[in-house]
Design a protein around this motif. Structure first.
Motif, PDB file in Angstrom:
ATOM      1  N   ALA A 452      -8.190 -48.035  49.814  1.00 40.85           N
ATOM      2  CA  ALA A 452      -7.123 -47.228  49.072  1.00 40.85           C
ATOM      3  C   ALA A 452      -7.455 -47.285  47.831  1.00 40.85           C
ATOM      4  CB  ALA A 452      -5.883 -48.208  49.325  1.00 40.85           C
ATOM      5  N   ILE A 453      -7.975 -48.224  46.952  1.00 42.94           N
ATOM      6  CA  ILE A 453      -8.517 -47.833  45.510  1.00 42.94           C
ATOM      7  C   ILE A 453      -9.447 -46.932  45.498  1.00 42.94           C
ATOM      8  CG2 ILE A 453     -10.266 -49.678  45.431  1.00 42.94           C
ATOM      9  CD1 ILE A 453      -8.773 -50.513  42.832  1.00 42.94           C
ATOM     10  N   LYS A 454     -10.105 -46.501  46.575  1.00 48.67           N
ATOM     11  CA  LYS A 454     -11.295 -45.550  46.630  1.00 48.67           C
ATOM     12  C   LYS A 454     -10.605 -44.166  46.861  1.00 48.67           C
ATOM     13  CE  LYS A 454     -14.857 -48.871  47.160  1.00 48.67           C
ATOM     14  NZ  LYS A 454     -14.175 -50.058  47.224  1.00 48.67           N
ATOM     15  N   PHE A 455      -9.479 -44.199  47.510  1.00 47.62           N
ATOM     16  CA  PHE A 455      -8.939 -43.078  48.091  1.00 47.62           C
ATOM     17  C   PHE A 455      -9.688 -42.354  49.232  1.00 47.62           C
ATOM     18  CE2 PHE A 455      -7.558 -43.526  43.644  1.00 47.62           C
ATOM     19  CZ  PHE A 455      -6.080 -43.318  43.778  1.00 47.62           C
ATOM     20  N   GLN A 456      -9.957 -43.075  49.867  1.00 51.77           N
ATOM     21  CA  GLN A 456     -11.033 -42.647  51.287  1.00 51.77           C
ATOM     22  C   GLN A 456     -10.631 -43.375  52.382  1.00 51.77           C
ATOM     23  OE1 GLN A 456     -14.744 -42.755  49.508  1.00 51.77           O
ATOM     24  NE2 GLN A 456     -15.289 -44.810  50.388  1.00 51.77           N
ATOM     25  N   GLN A 457     -11.081 -43.108  53.518  1.00 52.20           N
ATOM     26  CA  GLN A 457     -11.141 -43.738  54.698  1.00 52.20           C
ATOM     27  C   GLN A 457     -12.457 -44.301  54.972  1.00 52.20           C
ATOM     28  OE1 GLN A 457      -8.738 -44.648  57.260  1.00 52.20           O
ATOM     29  NE2 GLN A 457      -7.195 -43.762  55.749  1.00 52.20           N
ATOM     30  N   PRO A 554     -11.389 -47.792  66.318  1.00 49.51           N
ATOM     31  CA  PRO A 554     -11.675 -46.363  66.844  1.00 49.51           C
ATOM     32  C   PRO A 554     -11.501 -45.221  65.751  1.00 49.51           C
ATOM     33  CG  PRO A 554     -10.051 -47.703  68.092  1.00 49.51           C
ATOM     34  CD  PRO A 554     -10.469 -48.732  66.959  1.00 49.51           C
ATOM     35  N   GLY A 555     -12.549 -44.369  65.652  1.00 48.81           N
ATOM     36  CA  GLY A 555     -12.471 -43.466  64.585  1.00 48.81           C
ATOM     37  C   GLY A 555     -13.344 -43.786  63.274  1.00 48.81           C
ATOM     38  N   GLU A 556     -13.660 -44.904  63.307  1.00 48.07           N
ATOM     39  CA  GLU A 556     -14.337 -45.634  61.964  1.00 48.07           C
ATOM     40  C   GLU A 556     -15.958 -45.046  62.302  1.00 48.07           C
ATOM     41  OE1 GLU A 556     -12.188 -49.205  60.054  1.00 48.07           O
ATOM     42  OE2 GLU A 556     -13.614 -49.556  61.119  1.00 48.07           O
ATOM     43  N   PHE A 557     -16.503 -45.200  63.506  1.00 50.07           N
ATOM     44  CA  PHE A 557     -17.885 -44.884  63.900  1.00 50.07           C
ATOM     45  C   PHE A 557     -18.246 -43.506  64.461  1.00 50.07           C
ATOM     46  CE2 PHE A 557     -21.536 -45.054  66.542  1.00 50.07           C
ATOM     47  CZ  PHE A 557     -22.451 -45.994  65.699  1.00 50.07           C
ATOM     48  N   THR A 625     -13.592 -33.680  57.269  1.00 52.80           N
ATOM     49  CA  THR A 625     -12.375 -33.009  56.603  1.00 52.80           C
ATOM     50  C   THR A 625     -11.342 -32.785  57.552  1.00 52.80           C
ATOM     51  OG1 THR A 625     -13.614 -31.754  54.770  1.00 52.80           O
ATOM     52  CG2 THR A 625     -11.639 -31.081  55.387  1.00 52.80           C
ATOM     53  N   GLN A 626     -11.693 -32.334  58.813  1.00 48.75           N
ATOM     54  CA  GLN A 626     -10.816 -32.209  60.074  1.00 48.75           C
ATOM     55  C   GLN A 626     -10.497 -33.394  60.514  1.00 48.75           C
ATOM     56  OE1 GLN A 626     -12.734 -29.658  62.950  1.00 48.75           O
ATOM     57  NE2 GLN A 626     -13.363 -28.104  61.484  1.00 48.75           N
ATOM     58  N   LEU A 627     -11.257 -34.387  60.391  1.00 48.14           N
ATOM     59  CA  LEU A 627     -10.826 -35.878  60.824  1.00 48.14           C
ATOM     60  C   LEU A 627      -9.920 -36.654  60.187  1.00 48.14           C
ATOM     61  CD1 LEU A 627     -11.472 -37.839  63.212  1.00 48.14           C
ATOM     62  CD2 LEU A 627     -13.358 -38.809  61.715  1.00 48.14           C
ATOM     63  N   ALA A 628     -10.036 -36.261  58.803  1.00 50.16           N
ATOM     64  CA  ALA A 628      -9.127 -36.708  57.835  1.00 50.16           C
ATOM     65  C   ALA A 628      -7.744 -36.043  58.086  1.00 50.16           C
ATOM     66  CB  ALA A 628      -9.799 -36.764  56.568  1.00 50.16           C
ATOM     67  N   ALA A 629      -7.586 -34.842  58.279  1.00 53.03           N
ATOM     68  CA  ALA A 629      -6.424 -34.492  58.452  1.00 53.03           C
ATOM     69  C   ALA A 629      -5.649 -34.364  59.557  1.00 53.03           C
ATOM     70  CB  ALA A 629      -6.748 -32.658  58.270  1.00 53.03           C
TER      71      ALA A 629
END
Length: 630
Positions: A452-457, A554-557, A625-629
């Motif tokens: 969260a502090i890096k504003f990313q997944q 799930p979704g991280e790799f 980008t699509q994954l984050a959306a």
């Protein structure tokens, strides 16, 4: 030519004795006469029905190998068409008969090395093993292997049947020398009893009746010895074990736990606990078939109803409170390897026990056992039919006993995660107590807080492909794009890691497995720190890539297959490695002398021929980008 057979009576269920039931395994090397011996036992005890005799007569004329006009008794237990055509035993065959003293279950195991897994299956259910030898050949490696496996699987009584004595002229000296060699080999294996009998299975000598051709043998014939053999009671004196197979909700007011008692006795009113949670309960009722009963013993399939609705489901176990099993994610075990591909420490498999199914890894192969000398030899892998001792780590804690204490709850199999084939069978020796001394330290700042502090997944982008395919170039280009967006990233490159963390590893198959295991664990730590990790390794084996994926949520790799034909990689050859590999100067080089297993369903499939690295990096960026959306 017709085979003349006298009409024979058969032992009926009503005639069968009410004494103990003995499970007898026949094993040994191929063509030593195991099936013929069991056929002889059945035939000479009048345990073959008339219609079976009729069928045997026809089959003997078609498949028989003992001469025209004679019954081939081996066909009584060689039931598969392939077995009859080839004259060998392939699968384990079970036959039932009774003498005047006790009931028998006969287990005919195959002798070929290729079917060692079937032999081990038979041994796991046996009380006594008959190791059959051809008197002309003596003690062969496969005979030693089967004897050792019997000891390993808990068979306490072994009979050496030296067969085909008629072929060697019923020579006493031949028999005595074979017995001495066998007894010397079997002595350190810890059998309760060993006994040697000279037999002629083809002619029935010393099988059911004494042989007049061997007057120098003053012992009992085989059947008489088995009739008088005293075996240990099976199961009632052990602690209660009840693996849950199914929760039966026949109605809103009924909740029964279905399974087979794997050890001990349970009675109505007994206190039990749920193994994994430690929740206590009391047995309200026991249902066997359609009847309510007062107790259930080992081997019985029953439904147990508890007085409380405790949380318990398939994969758990009800146990005795005063004698609980081990619950651990690390243990040491003896392992028999069945697969053509070797066992490799560090590779991830599926472990199936009496109660659990979980991912598992052989963390250390301590040694393999020479079945001829019983010596403990250092090894880095186990080949087909080899036996070793290893440490195993499971992804989640499992419930088990040692195999010595309980055959049912102390065994496991390793399964290929892709083909679902059984690769090996194991017997648990003991838990590794170091696992009991290590606990997860609870930290206040977790992965989500760091991300969260890096504003990313957090992500792990796993680039796989041949050497020279462009993995590192594309990963480097993608990192520059992400860095420009303010993303926090790190590249784990295969070559760079081998300069430090993995500098002790070579390029054998075993070393490659460990190389990827270490890289995956480092990537996991970096993802836990909230980073986007770009991992650029050839990682040639699907099993290790699947293992790496299993470490993440799930979704991280994200698996990225950098697909470049080997001809193009050879043309590029940026480091000159293909030239050396093709000249034989580099061994175990992926794509040349070591295989590369293409991903079956990669998350991103990049075909690189005719495309620029920048465009490929942009394709991955668009995917992220699509994954984050979503």
């Amino acid at each position: 030519m017709e085979v003349q057979v006298e009409s024979r009576g058969t032992t009926t269920e009503a005639d069968a004795p009410q004494g103990s039931c003995l499970r007898v395994l026949t094993c040994g090397s191929v063509d030593d006469g195991k099936s013929t011996l069991l056929g002889r036992l059945l035939f000479d005890t009048s345990s073959v029905a008339d219609d079976q005799i009729t069928t045997l007569t026809k089959d003997s004329a078609r498949f028989g190998t003992v001469g025209e006009g004679k019954l081939d008794l081996a066909l009584l237990v060689d039931g598969l068409e392939a077995e009859r055509e080839q004259g060998i035993t392939i699968d384990v065959a079970y036959r039932f008969f009774a003498s005047s003293k006790r009931k028998y279950i006969l287990i005919d195991a195959p002798g070929h090395e290729e079917f060692t897994r079937n032999m081990a299956t038979g041994a796991s259910n046996a009380d006594v093993a008959i190791v059959l030898l051809d008197a002309r050949k003596g003690l062969l490696p496969q005979s030693r292997r089967h004897t050792f496996i019997n000891a390993l699987l808990g068979v306490r009584h072994v009979v050496l049947a030296v067969n085909k004595m008629d072929v060697v002229g019923n020579d006493e000296e031949t028999f005595r020398s074979i017995c001495e060699a066998f007894e010397a080999f079997a002595k350190p294996l810890g059998f309760t009893t060993t006994y040697c009998i000279p037999v002629s299975a083809l002619h029935g000598g010393n099988v059911v009746a004494r042989s007049a051709e061997m007057p120098w043998y003053d012992g009992e014939p085989l059947l008489a010895y088995l009739d008088n053999l005293e075996c240990e009671a099976d199961g009632d004196d052990g602690p209660f074990r009840f693996p849950i197979q199914m929760v039966n909700r026949a109605s809103s007011e009924f909740r029964g736990l279905c399974g087979q008692v794997a050890g001990g006795i349970v009675s109505v009113g007994d206190n039990v606990i749920v193994a994994k949670s430690g929740q206590p309960a009391q047995v309200r009722s026991i249902i066997h078939g359609f009847d309510y009963v007062d107790l259930a013993r080992k081997g019985q399939a029953v439904t147990v109803v508890l007085d409380e609705c405790v949380e318990v489901s398939r994969g758990n176990m009800l146990v005795a409170p005063q004698s609980q099993p081990c619950i651990s994610d690390q243990f040491m075990a003896h392992l028999i390897w069945f697969d053509h591909k070797p066992l490799l420490p560090g590779r991830s498999y599926v472990c199936r026990t009496e109660t659990d199914v979980t991912d598992a890894t052989v963390t250390a192969l301590k040694y393999k056992i020479d079945v001829n000398s019983l010596a403990h030899n250092a090894a880095t892998s186990l080949q087909m039919n080899e036996i070793g001792v290893c440490n195993i780590s499971t992804q989640t804690p499992i419930v088990f006993d040692t195999y010595h204490d309980n055959r049912n709850t102390g065994n496991f199999v390793l399964i290929d995660r892709f083909s679902n084939a059984t690769l090996g069978a194991g017997m648990i020796d003991h838990t590794l107590w170091r696992s009991q001394n290590i606990h997860w330290q609870v930290l206040d700042i977790d992965k989500s807080a760091r991300a969260a502090i890096k504003f990313q997944q957090p992500r792990v982008l796993w680039f796989t492909g041949l050497s020279g395919s462009g993995k590192s170039t594309i990963a480097n280009m993608l990192e520059k794009l992400l860095h420009a967006q303010g993303r926090h990233t790190y590249i784990l490159d295969g070559d760079n890691i081998r300069h430090g963390l993995n500098r002790d590893l070579g390029f054998t198959q075993e070393a490659r497995v460990e190389n990827i295991r270490r890289a995956a664990e480092v990537a996991k730590l970096m993802a836990d720190a909230g980073l986007i990790v770009l991992v650029s390794f050839i990682s040639p084996f699907r099993s290790e890539r699947s293992m790496a994926r299993g470490l993440f949520n799930p979704g991280e790799f994200i698996e990225i297959f950098v697909d470049t034909p080997i001809e193009e990689c050879i043309r590029r050859d940026p480091k000159g490695l293909y030239r050396k590999a093709l000249a034989g100067e580099i061994k175990n080089f992926t794509g040349v002398s070591s295989p590369y297993e293409n991903p079956i369903s990669a998350d991103i499939h990049l075909k690189t021929v005719g495309r620029q690295a920048e465009d490929l990096a942009l394709e991955i960026e668009d995917y992220l980008t699509q994954l984050a959306a979503r």
